[in-house]
Design an enzyme around this catalytic site. Sequence first.
Site, PDB file in Angstrom:
ATOM      1  CG  ASP A  90      91.655 -43.612  81.206  1.00 25.50           C
ATOM      2  OD1 ASP A  90      92.283 -44.105  80.252  1.00 25.50           O
ATOM      3  OD2 ASP A  90      91.128 -42.506  81.169  1.00 25.50           O
ATOM      4  CG  ASP A 123      93.895 -35.924  67.988  1.00 29.56           C
ATOM      5  OD1 ASP A 123      93.457 -35.676  69.133  1.00 29.56           O
ATOM      6  OD2 ASP A 123      93.148 -36.070  67.002  1.00 29.56           O
TER       7      ASP A 123
END
Length: 806
Positions: free
Chosen positions: A799, A708
């Site tokens: 990741d 965000d």
Amino acid sequence: MILRVPRRAWFVFLILIATCCVVSMILVGFVDSDRNEPNTPLLVNSKTRQLPMRKALDFEHERTKEDLFDLNMQIEELENIKASVRNELRELDRKRLELLKEVNGQTELLTVLRREILVAKRELETVKNDVARAGQCTCATHTTPPTTPPPIIILPLLQNLIANRAPPPLEKKSAVPATAVASSCTFQSCFDFTRCPLIRKFSLYIYNTRLNVDVLGALPNKDDVINWLADLQSKDLLTNDPSSACLHVLIVGKIDDYKTVEVKLKQLEYWGGSGLNHLLIEHPSIFNSLLHTVDTGRAIVASAHYKHLRKGFDVFSAPTTTNAVGKFREHLPLLLSTPGQRLLYFHGECQVGKNTESLQLLLDGLLQLKEHIIDVDIKVSCETIDELYPAGIDECGMCGSQVERFAVLANSKFALIPEMPGILMLVRIMEALRSGTVPVIAGTDFSLPFSDKIDWELAVLRIPLGHFSQIHLILRSVEAFDVQQLCLQGRFLYEAYFRSPVQIMATVLAVVQSHTKHLAPAISGANFPSVKRKKQLSALSYISMPSAQWRRNYTNHAYQLWNRPPGPFYSYPTSPNDPMPLSGSQYVGLTDAELKHLPPHIVLAGGITGPYFEDYLLGNMPNEQFTVVMLTYQRNTVMVEAVERLSGLPHLHKLIVVWNNPEDIPFDFVMPNVDVPLEIIRAPKNSLNNRFIPYDAIETEAVLSVDDDVYLRHDEIQFGFRVWRETRDRIVGFPGRFHAFDVRSRQWLYNSNYTCELSMVLTGAAFFHKYYAYLYTYWMPSEIRDMVDQYMNCHFTMDIQMSRLP
């Protein structure tokens, strides 16, 4: 810009100027007459009596009170005129400011209206393009056969006919020739496919549901059966109705008397005289099998004893080398970039038969290797033999304990596996695969487990005995990269098919299910209810184009399913490895009316440039959209601004905001204004793993994972989407990092600084295929997701694992 003033204002302004001029002339004349003409008579009172003019200073004492009064009256009158003029000027100035303010307001309104006109023109152009795409999408739909998730319904009439017809009686041998011989069974001759219609799910009836009773032989470990049944239950494969089951399954334990077993088989409630559509799975921990001495009729037999199986019908499985369940990976060695120190490993004590020359030649070759080659670890005699795996004639016993063998194997590149008819050869192969060592099989005669599905050439080396004297030359010519690839494929095979008895039995069922042409169970999604939902603002300017699913149910190559992760146990709606259609093939056969809805570059077969290129994705799949998944936590304002920045983004299908805050959404929360559907999903807990949950709300193959607090321009996002469409099996994103294995410290290093060398893409702003969300959530080891939850601020763990998915 020319400022227009009303006529009334000009008129008042001219009168004011004239008045000021008259007053000024009177005052100037009065002063001049007083100073420059002292002899001129001065009017003193109303009697018009003239007196000689004198200077003001000389005659001040002679002025009477009346003269002073008249002078004061004149001055007062002039001051009144001055005040009146000043008031008029102030009023005019106020009106001037009001007019200027009104003019500025009208100018701003004009600018806003012009901007709205430009926006309206762009929206009109977008609507025209969307209408063209909709027509193009409709045309493409006409040329694409409809698809539905499994089970696929192709013929509705046939479906109703079969659905309303009761299955044939269990004792009836339908679709099986009377001349069929059980000893030479094939699926064509000894299997009733009418009990397994493709429009029904693949269902199993298990005899071993009552675990307190050994149906056929004593089971070594009943917990394996419990875990196996739980796995089948999770896949929705079990049924309590034997008449509707496609297959009747029985787990066979340790057999002491084969005659008693034959009697028990015939006494099975649904055996039907010949065992039609029955599957007998020998427990993987049974090493001394007597099942081959039993008349199993037309039942399918799954056993690790290859010698007595019917090729093409029975299933050659594997023995288990461990009972590890749950977090079994804690006991697996790491597959590092550096291979083991020793070239070849073999520890065993062989029992050579009288008529076996090949094993004796192998032993002689091993002794020569031990004498002339330094970096080999070869022992042909054992101090202690593992009694768990007793050796028979023409077999080589296992030296030491299993823990000792694993320690030595982990330090070797290759493990020699003598080709033997017994089960010990398979045990050696399983231990080598588990240890990250490449199995080298001396011989090419015997098959390996599940060889009709698994390509063993990708994980093992097979050397004919005639070339065994040159084995050191062959092994030294194998590059380190090839050794690593063989080890990785061997580890995948072990984890997917052989890691536990439960997994071996699940693999047996998957093999039989593939023979019946039934699809694997569909992978389950994540159906989280949306706590807040907002539809698009304009249904005309928004056209939903979800990705097609279940397109390659019966054309997906079985070789790829079985020989690459994640395996054949589940079917997925889409895959990044699906082939692309030939250029222009989806437009062949369209009518002239349908061609009108297609873009000019398709109709005219010419290239395009400029703004038109921005509106169309082009390529072999011109109609495609993506879904944005945004993770947020206690930053409502930041999230709303980030969502609203995505409004008007081309090719956006839907916005999904994952509410990671354990608290409820505030009641006064105002949904952001966007032009696509928006859903806010509340996650069950605060976890970074929620980013990769395959939500059912995601209806496209392409997923843009974004934080965000990330700011990306629309052209950057569109460029990333175009690049991803060219490499759908990759993660395409914007932030990158570097990680590598340090040989000196034997640890993985991670560099978060900006470097010229990158090895991974961060998922805070990246495109990936939804298929990898399924793998991350359901296939990847749960230990990795637990580590992500443990180190909440360490995104690199998540990741790295997302980047390493196959």
